[in-house]
Write a protein that holds these residues in place. Structure first.
Motif, short mmCIF file in Angstrom:
data_model
loop_
_atom_site.label_atom_id
_atom_site.label_comp_id
_atom_site.label_asym_id
_atom_site.label_seq_id
_atom_site.Cartn_x
_atom_site.Cartn_y
_atom_site.Cartn_z
N CYS A 111 -36.30 -0.76 21.71
CA CYS A 111 -35.92 0.65 21.63
C CYS A 111 -36.74 1.50 22.60
O CYS A 111 -36.22 2.45 23.21
CB CYS A 111 -36.11 1.17 20.20
N SER A 112 -38.02 1.17 22.77
CA SER A 112 -38.88 1.92 23.69
C SER A 112 -38.43 1.75 25.13
O SER A 112 -38.40 2.71 25.91
CB SER A 112 -40.33 1.48 23.54
N LEU A 113 -38.08 0.52 25.50
CA LEU A 113 -37.60 0.28 26.86
C LEU A 113 -36.25 0.97 27.10
O LEU A 113 -35.98 1.45 28.20
CB LEU A 113 -37.48 -1.22 27.11
N ALA A 114 -35.42 1.03 26.06
CA ALA A 114 -34.15 1.77 26.18
C ALA A 114 -34.42 3.26 26.38
O ALA A 114 -33.76 3.92 27.21
CB ALA A 114 -33.30 1.54 24.94
N ALA A 115 -35.39 3.80 25.64
CA ALA A 115 -35.75 5.22 25.79
C ALA A 115 -36.30 5.49 27.18
O ALA A 115 -36.00 6.52 27.79
CB ALA A 115 -36.77 5.60 24.72
N SER A 144 -40.57 9.06 17.61
CA SER A 144 -40.46 8.90 16.15
C SER A 144 -39.25 8.04 15.79
O SER A 144 -39.33 7.17 14.91
CB SER A 144 -40.33 10.27 15.47
N PHE A 145 -38.15 8.26 16.51
CA PHE A 145 -36.92 7.51 16.22
C PHE A 145 -37.10 6.02 16.50
O PHE A 145 -36.61 5.18 15.72
CB PHE A 145 -35.77 8.05 17.06
N THR A 146 -37.79 5.67 17.59
CA THR A 146 -37.96 4.25 17.92
C THR A 146 -38.69 3.50 16.80
O THR A 146 -38.34 2.36 16.49
CB THR A 146 -38.75 4.07 19.24
N TRP A 147 -39.66 4.15 16.17
CA TRP A 147 -40.42 3.50 15.10
C TRP A 147 -39.65 3.50 13.78
O TRP A 147 -39.55 2.47 13.12
CB TRP A 147 -41.78 4.18 14.93
N VAL A 148 -39.10 4.64 13.42
CA VAL A 148 -38.39 4.73 12.14
C VAL A 148 -37.15 3.84 12.16
O VAL A 148 -36.89 3.08 11.22
CB VAL A 148 -38.00 6.19 11.85
N TYR A 149 -36.39 3.90 13.23
CA TYR A 149 -35.16 3.10 13.35
C TYR A 149 -35.48 1.61 13.33
O TYR A 149 -34.81 0.82 12.64
CB TYR A 149 -34.45 3.47 14.65
N SER A 150 -36.51 1.20 14.07
CA SER A 150 -36.86 -0.22 14.16
C SER A 150 -37.31 -0.77 12.83
O SER A 150 -36.86 -1.84 12.39
CB SER A 150 -37.95 -0.41 15.21
N TYR A 151 -38.19 -0.06 12.15
CA TYR A 151 -38.70 -0.55 10.86
C TYR A 151 -37.61 -0.49 9.79
O TYR A 151 -37.56 -1.36 8.91
CB TYR A 151 -39.93 0.25 10.44
N ALA A 152 -36.75 0.51 9.86
CA ALA A 152 -35.68 0.63 8.86
C ALA A 152 -34.65 -0.49 9.01
O ALA A 152 -34.21 -1.08 8.02
CB ALA A 152 -35.00 1.99 8.98
N THR A 202 -30.59 -3.88 17.22
CA THR A 202 -31.81 -3.73 18.01
C THR A 202 -31.63 -4.25 19.44
O THR A 202 -31.69 -3.48 20.39
CB THR A 202 -32.98 -4.48 17.33
N THR A 203 -31.39 -5.53 19.57
CA THR A 203 -31.35 -6.14 20.90
C THR A 203 -30.12 -5.74 21.70
O THR A 203 -30.24 -5.24 22.83
CB THR A 203 -31.38 -7.68 20.77
N VAL A 204 -28.94 -5.94 21.15
CA VAL A 204 -27.70 -5.72 21.91
C VAL A 204 -27.53 -4.25 22.29
O VAL A 204 -27.25 -3.92 23.46
CB VAL A 204 -26.48 -6.21 21.10
N LEU A 205 -27.72 -3.35 21.33
CA LEU A 205 -27.56 -1.93 21.63
C LEU A 205 -28.59 -1.46 22.65
O LEU A 205 -28.27 -0.69 23.56
CB LEU A 205 -27.69 -1.11 20.34
N SER A 206 -29.83 -1.92 22.52
CA SER A 206 -30.88 -1.51 23.46
C SER A 206 -30.59 -2.02 24.86
O SER A 206 -30.70 -1.27 25.84
CB SER A 206 -32.23 -2.02 22.97
N PHE A 207 -30.24 -3.32 24.97
CA PHE A 207 -29.90 -3.87 26.28
C PHE A 207 -28.70 -3.15 26.88
O PHE A 207 -28.65 -2.91 28.09
CB PHE A 207 -29.61 -5.37 26.16
N GLY A 208 -27.73 -2.82 26.04
CA GLY A 208 -26.56 -2.11 26.53
C GLY A 208 -26.93 -0.76 27.12
O GLY A 208 -26.45 -0.37 28.20
#
Length: 320
Positions: A111-115, A144-152, A202-208
């Protein structure tokens, strides 16, 4: 049949009998872990102290490096303790804690690399609107979103494994691998669906998002001056290397799952599983520290000021 709460411990079955070599491996891993923490901590401190680096790009980079330290700390302490152990047994609670923090950190990485890819897209493709789009508030929301989204999202996958019955407690890996723990579930159909959903979220959406951002950046670069192309290449190269390394690591994991029947050496399987966990946290600080001129200059200023402060302190002690 037992559920996860009835199993007292997991056995990490990939260590084997290392003999006296375990002390050498322990030293190498300890040195590697210290290098990861030191390199990332240095750049975090530089970005935090130098106000000239308080820009969206560097704040997002700082967030990525905080995650590198967090993810490595999820792996190495247990790995080091197991390296010196002969039993290689891990309590269920500790194993689940490592699994949860490790995979959540992996999700934060994507998510961080996507951001950061989105930040570069706005900077290069919409430079006049960059300050308005990537404001301080926007960056805070993104972080904040990268952490909350990833852990959720991983919590969803994690809960399913915890609540299902397990038909064994041997994990053929050197750490608590979610994929292998999920394979111990007696009824795997629902768990596989949840795992696939987590991978997609996580992976597919971020890579996309990363691919779309860089395709648009390339389109803009084709129509710009040579100087702007060079500038764009300089700022994007570290992230391209990081994303490429992630792609290689994910490919290793996918191939390992698809060719499980092929009699590959155990060392090859272990390497493919830990490749990202070992290489990615050290690639990030060195790539960004070496390739970005502002980071290099800030590091020189930071280390020089520390050296001057130390020498002055030594001189004052000698005079007194």
């Amino acid at each position: 049949m037992e559920n996860s709460s009835e199993i007292g411990y997991f056995v990490l079955g990939a260590y084997g009998n290392m003999g006296q070599l375990k002390y050498l491996y322990f030293f190498i891993l300890l040195l590697w872990y210290c290098s990861i923490c030191a390199a990332n901590a240095l750049l975090i401190a530089v970005i935090f102290v130098d106000r000239r680096l308080h820009e969206p790009m560097y704040m997002l980079l700082c967030n990525l490096m905080v995650n590198e330290v967090s993810g490595s700390t999820s792996l190495y302490p247990l790995l080091l303790s197991q390296m010196l152990s002969d039993a290689h047994e891990v309590s269920v609670s500790l194993c689940f804690l490592q699994m949860f923090t490790l995979y959540s950190s992996a999700s934060v990485e994507f998510c961080s690399l996507a951001a950061m890819a989105f930040d570069r897209y706005v900077s290069i493709c919409k430079p006049l609107h960059y300050n308005a789009i990537m404001s301080t508030g926007t960056v805070a929301v993104i972080v904040s979103f990268t952490w909350v989204y990833s852990y959720a999202t991983f919590t969803l996958a994690f809960v399913f494994v915890v609540n299902y019955k397990l038909c064994g407690n041997v994990i053929d890996q050197v750490f608590c691998d979610y994929k292998l723990v999920a394979e111990l579930v007696c009824s795997t159909s629902k768990v596989k669906s949840i795992t696939a959903l987590f991978t997609f979220l996580t992976t597919v959406l971020s890579f996309g998002m990363i691919v779309v951002s860089y395709v648009k950046i390339l389109v803009v670069c084709f129509d710009t001056s040579k100087e702007n192309k060079q500038k764009a290449l300089t700022t994007c190269t570290p992230q391209i290397v990081s994303v490429s390394n992630l792609f290689v690591g994910c490919t290793f994991n996918i191939l390992d799952g698809r060719i499980a029947a092929v009699p590959l050496p155990d060392n090859v399987r272990i390497f493919s599983a830990v490749y990202l966990l070992v290489c990615q946290p050290i690639i990030t600080p060195f790539m960004y520290g070496l390739k970005l001129p502002k980071i290099r200059e800030a590091c020189k200023r930071f280390l020089w000021n520390k050296k001057v402060f130390f020498l002055r302190g030594t001189s004052l002690k000698q005079l007194s």
